[in-house]
Design a protein around this motif. Structure first.
Motif, PDB file in Angstrom:
ATOM      1  N   GLY B  74       0.822  -1.199   0.000  1.00  0.00           N
ATOM      2  CA  GLY B  74       0.000   0.000   0.000  1.00  0.00           C
ATOM      3  C   GLY B  74       0.857   1.251   0.000  1.00  0.00           C
ATOM      4  N   PRO B 123      -6.992   4.453  -7.293  1.00  0.00           N
ATOM      5  CA  PRO B 123      -6.779   4.927  -5.926  1.00  0.00           C
ATOM      6  C   PRO B 123      -6.333   3.776  -5.033  1.00  0.00           C
ATOM      7  CG  PRO B 123      -9.108   4.591  -6.303  1.00  0.00           C
ATOM      8  CD  PRO B 123      -8.427   4.317  -7.621  1.00  0.00           C
ATOM      9  N   GLY B 124      -5.838   4.090  -3.868  1.00  0.00           N
ATOM     10  CA  GLY B 124      -5.491   3.055  -2.897  1.00  0.00           C
ATOM     11  C   GLY B 124      -4.368   2.159  -3.401  1.00  0.00           C
ATOM     12  N   THR B 125      -4.480   0.880  -3.076  1.00  0.00           N
ATOM     13  CA  THR B 125      -3.499  -0.112  -3.514  1.00  0.00           C
ATOM     14  C   THR B 125      -3.908  -0.629  -4.891  1.00  0.00           C
ATOM     15  OG1 THR B 125      -3.131  -0.770  -1.221  1.00  0.00           O
ATOM     16  CG2 THR B 125      -2.373  -2.280  -2.936  1.00  0.00           C
TER      17      THR B 125
END
Lengths: 140, 147
Positions: B74, B123-125
């Motif tokens: 992440g 977005p994010g991981t």
């Protein structure tokens, strides 16, 4: 007169700084708790359409052994660990970190939580309280 | 890549500009002359320029890792920006200024052991490694090493 935000949870205070646009400092004394749709106007007040956060402060001094990540979503009801955050900001163990950057939340929904895992995954909050302050511009 | 690196000082510093969007691992960070410890990064600038005027939404990601796997690691910092700005208008130049400290006071910059950067459409991981396609992403990074 600035409208009051509806249904703020315990531990979250919003201090109105100016009314054009709605400028506020949101202070959360325990941001390890998931805050859903935290800036909300109940009817008959006009709905919030855009939230712009221009400053972030994360106080992780009560957790000297844990790095934490502030995760922010632009939906009213995120599934933590599954819904990809719109923004992620790190604060190292035992530190205070400030970020000066503008992040827009079109649609008017802001949810957030501080967790001990970066990225999208992870549902565990820090052991001790993490204080968060957000400088927000809110448009109706 | 354009860079200015001050080496003959107690606290070496670097200012770098480099192009993305594919992941750039282990960006150069100056190390203190004596202790060899981590570097403090004070400012990260990023901009995207489009060759076609696209409007894809994108995320600029920073990893405190010399060799992250974006599909499993992440990001430590992830910020949204709009890729695909018109090159004639020079597009957006968002950026982030970071300060770090404790109850005794704050200092410019936050410590990173290593830095890798990535401009992604996700977005994010990332579930798939999906760099932006609208054009090159220029990153500027200012770092200083402290004893």
């Amino acid at each position: 007169m600035a409208t009051v935000f509806s249904g703020l949870p315990a531990g979250v205070n919003v201090f109105n700084v100016a009314t054009l646009p709605l400028s506020n400092i949101l202070e959360d004394t325990n941001a390890g708790v998931l805050r859903k749709d935290v800036l909300y106007h109940a009817p008959p007040a006009p709905p919030i359409v855009t939230i712009q956060i221009v400053g972030f402060r994360i106080d992780n001094t009560l957790n000297p052994g844990q790095d934490v990540w502030l995760k922010l979503w632009r939906v009213a009801d995120p599934t933590v660990g599954v819904t990809a955050p719109h923004a992620i900001l790190r604060c190292r163990a035992g530190k205070i970190t400030e970020y000066a950057v503008q992040v827009d939340f079109g649609g008017g929904h802001l949810s957030y939580q501080v967790l001990i895992t970066p990225g999208t995954k992870g549902t565990t909050a820090p052991t001790n309280a993490v204080r968060v302050a957000l400088a927000c511009l809110v448009s109706e | 890549m354009f860079e200015v690196i001050g080496l003959n000082q107690k606290n070496p510093f670097s200012f770098q500009l480099f192009a993305m969007p594919n992941i750039v691992r282990d960006v150069y960070l100056p190390t203190p002359n004596v202790s060899g410890g981590p570097s403090r990064v004070g400012m990260i600038l990023f901009s995207s320029m489009s060759t076609g005027g696209g409007t894809e939404e994108s995320w600029f990601k920073v990893y405190n890792d010399a060799s992250p796997d974006p599909l499993s690691d992440g990001p430590d910092i992830a910020l949204p920006f709009s890729a695909g700005a018109d090159p004639v208008l020079a597009g957006m130049l968002p950026g982030v200024i970071i300060r770090e400290g404790d109850a005794n006071g704050m200092s410019d910059g936050a410590y990173f052991d290593a830095i890798s950067v990535f401009a992604s459409q996700n977005p994010g991981t990332d579930e798939t490694e999906n760099p932006i396609t609208a054009g090159p992403c220029i990153v500027g990074l200012i770092a200083v090493a402290e004893e």
